[in-house]
Scaffold this motif. Structure first.
Motif: not given
Length: 553
Positions: A351-368, A370-379
């Motif tokens: 199963v593949t979950l894909a996320y497309i969007g701007g800097s919020i999807t890319e994870g700007a200011l997430a540290k590291p 990998s704490m962006c919403y896309a990766e956290v929700s997929a995991k």
């Protein structure tokens, strides 16, 4: 970044020229013209582990054969390579299409040694202790007592600025000028930095008043990333100025043994780190940055001050958090495709979950990052619904800072379809997050709808994610314009505005902003975690619903 800006402008122009075709499904002609080949020429695999060979631009109805050159690896009919012995091997990839077979490439496989973890064995007591002495008295064993330390309180981030929202957040020039520039950037997933320019003296630079963030007598850490392009090494100083209780002006270095500054190589980002116990002052303490060996311009990014926070930390109760999660699920839409994806994950299917969007999807200011919403929700999805903690669940993050859906629909094939695992021609779920970047776009929502239609026609489940800015920066932006698309196509929708905008106002607004945002536009790690939890809540709700017929055509 100048080149990147030009690329974005060109993509934007292309999107405008293709307005008529955006609401139609994407043509396969461009993909057909591309050469079919393995996505990577070399793959490293740890001994005992497996990776899949991905073939780019596969032809429909074509078959692909994978052949290993030796027994250091095993390769399946689907291209999954298992590393057996340390060394190198090659996999030859052949394509059979319209009764013709041809070689389309080889992939070098490097099998690395399996990592071992050293285990310190604890002596096992083999007999019951007794109070009777042994016949031969032994030397009294010495016991070293390990002092139990009370954990130090974790330092809070009392100030941060990554300049992604264009806000100086208190920075002022010391001579010369300051401007937020997108010419170069250090922040992962970001675009901007602070340019210190028009300097006529080595003492000219940037100044940040800090008294409103720190407490006298408390210890604080300072971290700033800087860059200069003079062609040779220069020293950049990180200092603090203040007026003491006797009215004397003070200027002290924050970097130990670097009164004149730290040497910074030309053309490279350098991190300056310093610390100080804030002395008693007259409320005019300020952090300063100057290049002490030249008058050229320099760049500043990722400014962080950590220590004891003043009493404006917002505490969210369990009941409030639960309410945020419930309010965020604006709609579950038609559940047929999502429920099928959940069941496939449970059955062990890929199963593949894909996320497309701007800097919020890319994870700007997430540290590291990998704490962006896309990766956290997929995991989280993988751990909750997948097999063996989600080994059959894959995710693609196609977020790109500063891009609207006009550009997203153009880059969808490159950034999502071309990155799918072997055997897939569409993501099982596509999350679309463009509602904050689409303000004033040329296609007026047609690019956004075109992306929805393209994904739905391919068989993907589509989820619309509506991010939110601070109220002064636009709040929900385009959410009200884009909800009708979700209603028309009967799609699940996540609204972060519904989740948190009720906290925008009142005496606690500033503290709540610090809890959720990293700047006025992007979430911090807490905000990204909330976004991921809202998506998880949506999946949970849909999993419990009665299955519906797929009404999407």
């Amino acid at each position: 970044m100048g080149c990147a800006k030009m690329k974005k402008l060109l993509c934007h122009g292309l999107a405008v020229a293709m307005v008529v075709s955006l609401t139609a499904t994407a043509s396969d002609s461009s993909a057909a013209a591309k050469k079919t080949k393995p996505a990577k020429k070399t793959i490293k695999i740890e001994q005992g582990k497996s990776k899949k060979i991905v073939v780019k631009n596969k032809k429909k109805k074509a078959k692909y054969k994978f052949t290993a050159s030796n027994k250091k690896i095993k390769v399946s009919a689907s291209g999954k390579v298992k590393a057996v012995k340390v060394g190198t091997a090659k996999v030859t990839v052949k394509e059979k299409y319209k009764k013709k077979t041809k070689k389309i490439g080889t992939v070098k496989i490097i099998v690395t040694k399996k990592k071992t973890v050293k285990v310190t064995k604890t002596p096992v007591q083999t007999s019951k202790p007794t109070n009777q002495p042994t016949s031969t008295p032994s030397e009294k064993p010495q016991v070293t007592k390990v002092p139990i330390k009370t954990p130090e309180p974790v330092a809070s981030e009392v100030y941060s600025n990554y300049f992604e929202d264009g806000d100086l957040k208190g920075f002022a020039p010391i001579g010369g000028k300051l401007e937020v520039s997108n010419s170069q950037n250090y922040t992962e997933g970001g675009m901007n930095s602070l340019l210190v320019k028009d300097r006529t003296s080595e003492t000219d630079g940037a100044k940040l008043p800090i008294s409103e963030y720190v407490i006298a007598g408390e210890h604080y850490q300072f971290s700033v990333v800087v860059k200069q392009d003079t062609g040779k090494s220069q020293k950049i100083a990180l200092r603090m100025t203040y007026t003491d209780q006797n009215g004397m002006a003070r200027d002290v270095t924050l970097i130990s043994n670097a009164d004149a500054g730290k040497a910074c190589a030309s053309g490279k980002w350098t991190t300056l780190k310093g610390e100080i116990t804030i002395p008693k002052n007259q409320g005019d303490a300020a952090m300063t940055l100057t290049m002490t060996t030249a008058t050229d311009s320099f760049l500043v990014d990722d400014v962080i001050i950590s220590g004891k926070a003043q009493n404006d930390v917002y505490k969210v109760t369990d009941a409030q958090y639960e309410e945020m999660l419930e309010n965020s699920v604006y709609s579950t839409g038609n559940n047929a495709r999502i429920k099928k994806v959940i069941q496939n994950a449970r059955d062990g299917k890929d199963v593949t979950l894909a996320y497309i969007g701007g800097s919020i999807t890319e994870g700007a200011l997430a540290k590291p990052n990998s704490m962006c919403y896309a990766e956290v929700s997929a995991k989280t999805f993988g751990a909750k619904y997948g097999k063996n903690n989600g080994e059959n669940v894959h995710f693609i993050n196609a977020g790109m800072s500063g891009t609207p859906s006009d550009i997203g629909v153009v880059r969808y094939n490159r950034d999502v379809i071309d990155r799918l695992p072997e055997g897939s021609d569409h993501p099982d779920v596509l999350f679309i997050e463009f509602a904050v970047n689409d303000y004033g776009t040329a296609t007026a929502g047609k690019g956004y709808e075109g992306l929805i239609r393209q994904a739905l026609k391919s068989g993907s489940a589509v989820v619309l994610v509506f991010s939110v800015f601070q109220k002064a920066s636009g709040g929900v932006v385009c959410e009200n314009n884009y909800r009708p698309f979700g209603t028309h196509y009967d799609l699940p929708m996540i609204s972060m505005g519904n989740a948190i905008s009720s906290y925008f106002g009142g005496n606690d607004q500033k503290a709540f902003y610090k809890w959720y945002f990293g700047d006025s536009l992007h979430p911090n790690n807490t905000g990204y975690q909330l976004m991921a939890d809202c998506i998880t809540r949506m999946f949970d709700k849909m999993d419990k619903e009665t299955a519906e017929e797929d009404n999407i055509t």
